[in-house]
Each structure stands twice: as structure tokens, then as C-alpha cells.
Scaffold this motif. Structure first.
Motif, PDB file in Angstrom:
ATOM      1  N   THR A  84     150.700  71.604 -25.285  1.00 22.55           N
ATOM      2  CA  THR A  84     151.568  70.671 -24.561  1.00 22.55           C
ATOM      3  C   THR A  84     150.850  70.038 -23.380  1.00 22.55           C
ATOM      4  OG1 THR A  84     152.470  72.448 -23.172  1.00 22.55           O
ATOM      5  CG2 THR A  84     153.631  71.953 -25.229  1.00 22.55           C
ATOM      6  N   GLY A  85     149.725  70.604 -22.979  1.00 24.13           N
ATOM      7  CA  GLY A  85     148.950  70.043 -21.871  1.00 24.13           C
ATOM      8  C   GLY A  85     148.023  68.915 -22.276  1.00 24.13           C
ATOM      9  N   ALA A  86     148.013  68.546 -23.569  1.00 27.81           N
ATOM     10  CA  ALA A  86     147.134  67.466 -24.029  1.00 27.81           C
ATOM     11  C   ALA A  86     147.464  66.154 -23.332  1.00 27.81           C
ATOM     12  CB  ALA A  86     147.244  67.306 -25.541  1.00 27.81           C
ATOM     13  N   THR A  87     146.432  65.403 -22.985  1.00 27.61           N
ATOM     14  CA  THR A  87     146.617  64.097 -22.353  1.00 27.61           C
ATOM     15  C   THR A  87     146.702  62.979 -23.377  1.00 27.61           C
ATOM     16  OG1 THR A  87     144.209  63.922 -22.082  1.00 27.61           O
ATOM     17  CG2 THR A  87     145.473  64.791 -20.220  1.00 27.61           C
ATOM     18  N   ASP A 109     139.299  74.360 -32.230  1.00 26.28           N
ATOM     19  CA  ASP A 109     137.883  74.187 -31.907  1.00 26.28           C
ATOM     20  C   ASP A 109     137.758  73.453 -30.578  1.00 26.28           C
ATOM     21  OD1 ASP A 109     135.110  73.670 -31.895  1.00 26.28           O
ATOM     22  OD2 ASP A 109     135.366  71.836 -33.084  1.00 26.28           O
ATOM     23  N   PHE A 110     137.324  74.169 -29.527  1.00 25.40           N
ATOM     24  CA  PHE A 110     137.047  73.528 -28.243  1.00 25.40           C
ATOM     25  C   PHE A 110     135.657  72.902 -28.310  1.00 25.40           C
ATOM     26  CE2 PHE A 110     140.479  76.267 -26.907  1.00 25.40           C
ATOM     27  CZ  PHE A 110     141.130  75.528 -25.925  1.00 25.40           C
ATOM     28  N   TRP A 111     135.598  71.601 -28.024  1.00 26.74           N
ATOM     29  CA  TRP A 111     134.329  70.881 -28.115  1.00 26.74           C
ATOM     30  C   TRP A 111     134.323  69.737 -27.122  1.00 26.74           C
ATOM     31  CZ3 TRP A 111     133.411  65.855 -30.680  1.00 26.74           C
ATOM     32  CH2 TRP A 111     134.612  65.155 -30.944  1.00 26.74           C
ATOM     33  N   THR A 112     133.148  69.134 -26.956  1.00 27.44           N
ATOM     34  CA  THR A 112     133.032  67.894 -26.206  1.00 27.44           C
ATOM     35  C   THR A 112     131.903  67.105 -26.837  1.00 27.44           C
ATOM     36  OG1 THR A 112     132.891  66.902 -24.001  1.00 27.44           O
ATOM     37  CG2 THR A 112     131.490  68.834 -24.414  1.00 27.44           C
ATOM     38  N   TYR A 113     132.019  65.802 -26.907  1.00 25.38           N
ATOM     39  CA  TYR A 113     131.201  65.063 -27.872  1.00 25.38           C
ATOM     40  C   TYR A 113     129.736  64.870 -27.484  1.00 25.38           C
ATOM     41  CZ  TYR A 113     131.412  60.405 -25.553  1.00 25.38           C
ATOM     42  OH  TYR A 113     131.271  59.323 -24.704  1.00 25.38           O
ATOM     43  N   SER A 114     129.349  65.152 -26.245  1.00 23.44           N
ATOM     44  CA  SER A 114     127.929  65.062 -25.899  1.00 23.44           C
ATOM     45  C   SER A 114     127.238  66.421 -25.927  1.00 23.44           C
ATOM     46  CB  SER A 114     127.742  64.422 -24.516  1.00 23.44           C
ATOM     47  OG  SER A 114     128.068  65.335 -23.487  1.00 23.44           O
ATOM     48  N   GLU A 124     137.454  59.883 -21.006  1.00 25.08           N
ATOM     49  CA  GLU A 124     138.044  58.578 -21.297  1.00 25.08           C
ATOM     50  C   GLU A 124     138.357  58.479 -22.794  1.00 25.08           C
ATOM     51  OE1 GLU A 124     135.632  55.445 -19.772  1.00 25.08           O
ATOM     52  OE2 GLU A 124     135.296  56.453 -17.845  1.00 25.08           O
ATOM     53  N   GLN A 125     139.619  58.223 -23.109  1.00 24.97           N
ATOM     54  CA  GLN A 125     140.068  58.251 -24.504  1.00 24.97           C
ATOM     55  C   GLN A 125     139.288  57.282 -25.385  1.00 24.97           C
ATOM     56  OE1 GLN A 125     144.252  58.494 -25.106  1.00 24.97           O
ATOM     57  NE2 GLN A 125     144.168  57.894 -27.253  1.00 24.97           N
ATOM     58  N   GLU A 126     138.957  56.112 -24.886  1.00 20.88           N
ATOM     59  CA  GLU A 126     138.223  55.136 -25.693  1.00 20.88           C
ATOM     60  C   GLU A 126     136.877  55.690 -26.137  1.00 20.88           C
ATOM     61  OE1 GLU A 126     136.476  50.545 -25.426  1.00 20.88           O
ATOM     62  OE2 GLU A 126     137.590  51.419 -23.753  1.00 20.88           O
ATOM     63  N   ASN A 127     136.175  56.376 -25.238  1.00 18.31           N
ATOM     64  CA  ASN A 127     134.887  56.967 -25.592  1.00 18.31           C
ATOM     65  C   ASN A 127     135.046  58.049 -26.653  1.00 18.31           C
ATOM     66  OD1 ASN A 127     133.562  55.327 -23.755  1.00 18.31           O
ATOM     67  ND2 ASN A 127     133.563  56.868 -22.133  1.00 18.31           N
ATOM     68  N   VAL A 128     136.077  58.872 -26.507  1.00 12.06           N
ATOM     69  CA  VAL A 128     136.300  59.945 -27.472  1.00 12.06           C
ATOM     70  C   VAL A 128     136.690  59.370 -28.827  1.00 12.06           C
ATOM     71  CG1 VAL A 128     137.533  62.086 -27.958  1.00 12.06           C
ATOM     72  CG2 VAL A 128     137.016  61.475 -25.593  1.00 12.06           C
ATOM     73  N   GLN A 129     137.512  58.334 -28.837  1.00 18.51           N
ATOM     74  CA  GLN A 129     137.910  57.712 -30.100  1.00 18.51           C
ATOM     75  C   GLN A 129     136.698  57.170 -30.853  1.00 18.51           C
ATOM     76  OE1 GLN A 129     140.883  54.990 -28.472  1.00 18.51           O
ATOM     77  NE2 GLN A 129     142.496  56.051 -29.603  1.00 18.51           N
ATOM     78  N   LYS A 130     135.775  56.527 -30.143  1.00 21.03           N
ATOM     79  CA  LYS A 130     134.558  56.023 -30.785  1.00 21.03           C
ATOM     80  C   LYS A 130     133.745  57.166 -31.369  1.00 21.03           C
ATOM     81  CE  LYS A 130     133.965  51.888 -27.893  1.00 21.03           C
ATOM     82  NZ  LYS A 130     133.113  51.240 -26.853  1.00 21.03           N
ATOM     83  N   ALA A 131     133.633  58.256 -30.610  1.00 22.43           N
ATOM     84  CA  ALA A 131     132.860  59.399 -31.078  1.00 22.43           C
ATOM     85  C   ALA A 131     133.506  60.035 -32.305  1.00 22.43           C
ATOM     86  CB  ALA A 131     132.720  60.432 -29.963  1.00 22.43           C
ATOM     87  N   LEU A 168     143.323  65.587 -26.830  1.00 26.53           N
ATOM     88  CA  LEU A 168     142.528  65.257 -25.650  1.00 26.53           C
ATOM     89  C   LEU A 168     142.941  66.173 -24.501  1.00 26.53           C
ATOM     90  CD1 LEU A 168     142.607  61.367 -25.856  1.00 26.53           C
ATOM     91  CD2 LEU A 168     140.881  62.935 -26.738  1.00 26.53           C
ATOM     92  N   ASP A 169     141.965  66.883 -23.975  1.00 22.06           N
ATOM     93  CA  ASP A 169     142.223  67.884 -22.935  1.00 22.06           C
ATOM     94  C   ASP A 169     141.521  67.466 -21.651  1.00 22.06           C
ATOM     95  OD1 ASP A 169     143.159  70.300 -21.837  1.00 22.06           O
ATOM     96  OD2 ASP A 169     141.352  71.395 -22.471  1.00 22.06           O
ATOM     97  N   SER A 170     141.755  66.232 -21.241  1.00 19.38           N
ATOM     98  CA  SER A 170     140.995  65.660 -20.124  1.00 19.38           C
ATOM     99  C   SER A 170     141.253  66.353 -18.798  1.00 19.38           C
ATOM    100  CB  SER A 170     141.303  64.164 -20.008  1.00 19.38           C
ATOM    101  OG  SER A 170     140.894  63.483 -21.179  1.00 19.38           O
ATOM    102  N   ASP A 171     142.383  67.041 -18.658  1.00 18.01           N
ATOM    103  CA  ASP A 171     142.677  67.789 -17.437  1.00 18.01           C
ATOM    104  C   ASP A 171     142.371  69.277 -17.579  1.00 18.01           C
ATOM    105  OD1 ASP A 171     143.618  65.441 -16.275  1.00 18.01           O
ATOM    106  OD2 ASP A 171     145.677  65.788 -16.960  1.00 18.01           O
TER     107      ASP A 171
END
Length: 360
Positions: A49-52, A73-78, A116-123, A135-138
Motif C-alpha cells: 500500500t506504500g507504493a507511489t 523482488d526488490f530491485w533498482t534499475y541501475s 522518477e516514474q518516467e525513467n523506471v518506465q523506460k527501463a 514503485l517504491d520511491s519513498d
């Protein structure tokens, strides 16, 4: 041995790198035991529920996921460790989607641009991810799971309990067997015992850990280590740096006019360089274009020469490449024996943002 990216906020040093790997070994020995981890009497899936925001799906709730086996799966695209695990996550999502498995990628950013959602969407599109991504930006989901690592995999049974955990790369066959076991419990029927045949390509290819003798190294001063340019790092001010003449193994430095920030360094005039004395098959660098999105041209050398056949997927044999977006760039992949080398990257345009080195 599992390969893990470091927890958010940890200051890196060679000691920290060794400690993190040792920690991961301990985790790998203990996670084979059933782990009924929960959050204060409720399913850990309530953390979603904390997803942004969500990609590839409407927001998923514990009620919707009831009766399903869930892999979080906790990840980050870089993160190179996350990228090398992705071929397996994609394969499991496809193989078991009709058997009751739901894969959810929780994208918890390390660097600001990854929030930034746009960057994640592209990835997500570029990486061929079709399963739901929260998206767990916070870092609300990250904190709800008490997570500390990228990548981290949580295997949740049909009753909503975390039964198994795995941190870092590796042990993919064991992870898939846990999926099969939880699906078998759910269905009350035997699952096929074969595992997916996965071969990562490009930056997703498995590392040669026998030859990785260089640690993940951050450029921003908040976590920078082994900086070898004379006069040291100057925080948040433009400074003309001088290239270190003889950097030792795993030392790095800069040349030209740069401003060092907490997460990155920004080039102020064309012709700036970054140098790193490394030992690994692969060398990657997390880069971003100018703040207003203009591309930045660069040229890579190894021991002062064009890389030739040892170039990475983001350079040609002359070492030429262009920074067009925020992401990880593979700049070196050695074809023969792996030895110590001095890597250099020179930028032909100002404004590039440099975040971190990783190796494989």
C-alpha cells in the motif's frame, strides 16, 4: 557465493565490501530454513500500500493476492546485481504464471533519478519486464519488509507468509525449487521438478566472480572511497582536479573541472576525465546526461589504448559512446585473461553526471 548490492546508506570501503559478502554467506546458509516472517500480525503484502505508483498493473492488494504464491523482488534499475538476476525473474514469471505464481518487482531507488516514474518506465520496457512493478520511491515497502539489500527476493506462500528469503545473486535453482514447493502446497499436486534454462546476455550475463577484485565504488562524496587525485575531494564547489599519476589497484581520480555532490560528480567543462585502476572482466559506470537532457559523447581507453575487442556493449572498438539517459553503461568486457588495467573515460561535452562504478 551470493553477490549482493549494498544496503541503502552504507558507506563503502574494502572492509565493508568484505563484510557485506560475509553477511551474504551467512544469509545463504540460513535462508533454507522456513521463515514465517510477518509484519505485526498481518501479511507483509500490506506493505504494498506504500507504493507511489504501478507499472504493468493496477495496484495490487493482499486481498487480490490471497491464495496466490507471490515472489517479491526488490530491485533498482541501475544496480548490476539486480540486472544479472532479472533473466531468472522473467523466466519464473512466465513459466509459473498459469500455476498460481505472481511476481512483483518492487523498484526501490538508490539514486534520485531512479525515483522518477518516467525513467523506471523506460527501463522496464527496455528490460522486457511484463510482470507488475510497484514503485517504491519513498522506500515505504522497503521499510515494511525490513529489507536492506538489492536484489532481495521474498517467497510468500498462499496464506500470505514469507517462507523463504534470498539476498543477492546466485542460488537460482534453489530459489526455483522454493517456488515449486509453495505452488505444490497451494495446488495439492506435484509440480514438475525441472528448472528454467537461463542464459543472460549483455549486462545481464553472469559475472566471473573469480576475477572480481574491484569493489562497487561511488563517485559522490557521501560514499566515495579510494580517491587518489591530489588535494582530495572538494564538496559542492567547482574544482580543477588533476589526474593521479600512478593510482594503486582500486584507486580512482578525476581530471578537469568537476563539481562533487553527495550522489554524483558533474563535469563543468569538456575534456574532463575519470580514471580507475581495476581488476575484473567487466567494468560498468552509472551515468546520466546533462541536467537538461542533452547527450554527452565520451571515449574509453584501457591502459591508454582503444579497447578493441574488449569494449563493452555501450562502446565500440575505438571506445566511443554517448550518454543519452540515466542508467548503467557497460564500458569494458574483457575477452581474454583478466588482468589489472587502468581504465579512463574522457567526455567530449560538459554536463555529464557520474554516479558509481560496478564490476563483474
Amino acid at each position: 557465493m551470493a553477490v549482493v548490492s549494498y544496503r541503502r546508506g552504507m558507506k563503502l570501503s574494502l572492509f565493508a565490501a568484505v563484510a557485506a559478502v560475509l553477511c551474504c554467506v551467512v544469509a545463504s546458509q540460513s535462508i533454507a530454513q522456513e521463515n514465517e516472517h510477518s509484519i505485526v500480525g498481518s501479511s507483509p503484502l500490506y506493505g504494498l500500500t506504500g507504493a507511489t505508483g504501478w507499472i504493468n498493473s493496477k495496484p495490487l492488494t493482499p486481498k487480490q493476492l490471497k491464495g496466490k504464491v507471490v515472489l517479491v523482488d526488490f530491485w533498482t534499475y541501475s544496480c548490476i546485481n539486480c540486472l544479472r538476476a532479472l533473466p531468472y525473474i522473467r523466466a519464473w514469471a512466465d513459466k509459473y504464471k498459469d500455476s498460481g505464481l505472481v511476481v512483483i518487482g518492487v523498484h526501490s531507488p538508490e539514486f534520485g533519478f531512479e525515483g522518477e516514474q518516467e525513467n523506471v518506465q523506460k527501463a522496464v520496457q527496455k528490460l522486457g519486464i511484463t510482470y507488475p512493478v510497484a514503485l517504491d520511491s519513498d522506500h515505504a515497502i522497503w521499510n515494511a519488509f525490513h529489507n536492506e539489500f538489492w536484489p532481495a527476493h521474498y517467497f510468500i506462500d498462499a496464506k500470505g507468509k514469507v517462507r523463504y528469503e534470498h539476498f543477492g545473486e546466485g542460488q537460482y535453482d534453489q530459489s526455483e525449487k522454493w517456488i515449486q514447493e509453495l505452488l505444490q502446497e497451494r495446488a495439492g499436486a506435484t509440480m514438475p521438478g525441472n528448472t528454467a534454462d537461463v542464459q543472460g546476455k549483455g549486462v545481464e550475463a553472469a559475472p566471473d566472480m573469480r576475477e572480481v577484485k574491484s569493489p562497487e565504488t561511488y563517485i559522490g562524496y557521501a560514499r566515495a572511497a579510494h580517491f587518489a587525485s591530489p588535494d582530495g575531494i572538494k564538496k559542492d564547489v567547482e574544482h580543477a582536479y588533476t589526474e593521479p599519476s600512478h593510482p594503486a589497484l582500486n584507486e580512482w581520480g578525476m581530471a578537469g573541472k568537476w563539481t562533487e555532490h553527495d550522489q554524483n560528480a558533474v563535469l563543468k567543462a569538456a575534456g574532463g576525465k575519470i580514471i580507475f585502476h581495476f581488476h575484473a572482466r567487466d567494468l560498468h559506470l552509472v551515468l546520466g546526461p546533462t541536467y537538461n537532457g542533452k547527450p554527452v559523447r565520451f571515449r574509453v581507453t584501457i591502459d591508454g589504448h582503444a579497447p578493441g575487442e574488449n569494449h563493452g556493449v555501450d562502446t565500440d572498438d575505438q571506445g566511443n559512446g554517448t550518454v543519452t539517459e540515466y542508467r548503467l553503461y557497460q564500458l569494458v568486457r574483457q575477452k581474454g585473461s583478466v588482468e589489472d588495467h587502468v581504465f579512463a573515460i574522457e567526455f567530449e561535452d560538459p554536463g555529464v553526471q557520474v554516479f558509481s562504478f560496478t564490476f563483474g
